[in-house]
Write a protein that holds these residues in place. Sequence first.
Motif, PDB file in Angstrom:
ATOM      1  N   ASN A  24       4.052  90.352 -20.139  1.00 36.98           N
ATOM      2  CA  ASN A  24       3.847  88.926 -19.924  1.00 36.98           C
ATOM      3  C   ASN A  24       2.379  88.693 -19.608  1.00 36.98           C
ATOM      4  O   ASN A  24       1.576  89.627 -19.578  1.00 36.98           O
ATOM      5  N   TRP A  25       2.014  87.441 -19.363  1.00 36.94           N
ATOM      6  CA  TRP A  25       0.612  87.124 -19.122  1.00 36.94           C
ATOM      7  C   TRP A  25       0.073  87.835 -17.893  1.00 36.94           C
ATOM      8  O   TRP A  25      -1.090  88.234 -17.863  1.00 36.94           O
TER       9      TRP A  25
ATOM     10  N   ILE B  89      -0.799  91.390 -18.918  1.00 32.94           N
ATOM     11  CA  ILE B  89      -2.018  91.383 -19.726  1.00 32.94           C
ATOM     12  C   ILE B  89      -3.235  91.159 -18.832  1.00 32.94           C
ATOM     13  O   ILE B  89      -4.244  91.862 -18.946  1.00 32.94           O
TER      14      ILE B  89
ATOM     15  N   GLY C 156      -8.018  85.752 -25.769  1.00 38.45           N
ATOM     16  CA  GLY C 156      -7.873  84.400 -25.217  1.00 38.45           C
ATOM     17  C   GLY C 156      -7.675  84.421 -23.716  1.00 38.45           C
ATOM     18  O   GLY C 156      -8.270  83.621 -22.984  1.00 38.45           O
ATOM     19  N   LYS C 157      -6.845  85.336 -23.226  1.00 42.76           N
ATOM     20  CA  LYS C 157      -6.609  85.455 -21.790  1.00 42.76           C
ATOM     21  C   LYS C 157      -7.888  85.891 -21.085  1.00 42.76           C
ATOM     22  O   LYS C 157      -8.239  85.366 -20.025  1.00 42.76           O
TER      23      LYS C 157
ATOM     24  N   ARG D 243       5.962  89.762 -30.054  1.00 40.88           N
ATOM     25  CA  ARG D 243       4.665  90.309 -30.486  1.00 40.88           C
ATOM     26  C   ARG D 243       3.531  89.735 -29.647  1.00 40.88           C
ATOM     27  O   ARG D 243       3.486  88.541 -29.392  1.00 40.88           O
ATOM     28  N   TRP D 244       2.624  90.621 -29.273  1.00 36.19           N
ATOM     29  CA  TRP D 244       1.374  90.241 -28.620  1.00 36.19           C
ATOM     30  C   TRP D 244       0.242  90.721 -29.507  1.00 36.19           C
ATOM     31  O   TRP D 244       0.324  91.795 -30.096  1.00 36.19           O
ATOM     32  N   SER D 245      -0.813  89.943 -29.575  1.00 34.08           N
ATOM     33  CA  SER D 245      -1.901  90.275 -30.485  1.00 34.08           C
ATOM     34  C   SER D 245      -3.228  90.451 -29.749  1.00 34.08           C
ATOM     35  O   SER D 245      -3.382  90.046 -28.596  1.00 34.08           O
ATOM     36  N   THR D 246      -4.187  91.008 -30.471  1.00 35.80           N
ATOM     37  CA  THR D 246      -5.554  91.117 -29.975  1.00 35.80           C
ATOM     38  C   THR D 246      -6.060  89.736 -29.581  1.00 35.80           C
ATOM     39  O   THR D 246      -6.717  89.562 -28.549  1.00 35.80           O
ATOM     40  N   GLU D 247      -5.736  88.747 -30.383  1.00 39.70           N
ATOM     41  CA  GLU D 247      -6.148  87.373 -30.112  1.00 39.70           C
ATOM     42  C   GLU D 247      -5.596  86.872 -28.777  1.00 39.70           C
ATOM     43  O   GLU D 247      -6.283  86.147 -28.044  1.00 39.70           O
ATOM     44  N   ASP D 248      -4.367  87.246 -28.443  1.00 41.00           N
ATOM     45  CA  ASP D 248      -3.783  86.869 -27.148  1.00 41.00           C
ATOM     46  C   ASP D 248      -4.607  87.448 -26.006  1.00 41.00           C
ATOM     47  O   ASP D 248      -4.908  86.755 -25.022  1.00 41.00           O
ATOM     48  N   VAL D 249      -4.965  88.729 -26.115  1.00 47.27           N
ATOM     49  CA  VAL D 249      -5.737  89.396 -25.068  1.00 47.27           C
ATOM     50  C   VAL D 249      -7.126  88.762 -24.951  1.00 47.27           C
ATOM     51  O   VAL D 249      -7.596  88.481 -23.843  1.00 47.27           O
TER      52      VAL D 249
END
Length: 65
Positions: A47-48, A51, A15-16, A7-13
């Motif tokens: 992956n990062w 993103i 943060g990046k 899972r990837w989240s809005t928060e991950d995006v």
Amino acid sequence: MKTIEIRWSTEDVLGKAEEMDIELTEEQADAILDNIERSHDACVGINWDVIEYHIESLSFYSKNN
């Protein structure tokens, strides 16, 4: 049979984007996740780097419009 889910989240995006010194709204981050899902390549995965690419693409598009 076993399955896994990543899972990837809005928060991950968000943060990046912050790491990249790019300011995004939550709506823009959601749109990036939608675009990543639509254009997903199973050979590459998510992956990062993927993103980051999508963040840069949105940032470039936003600057030029």
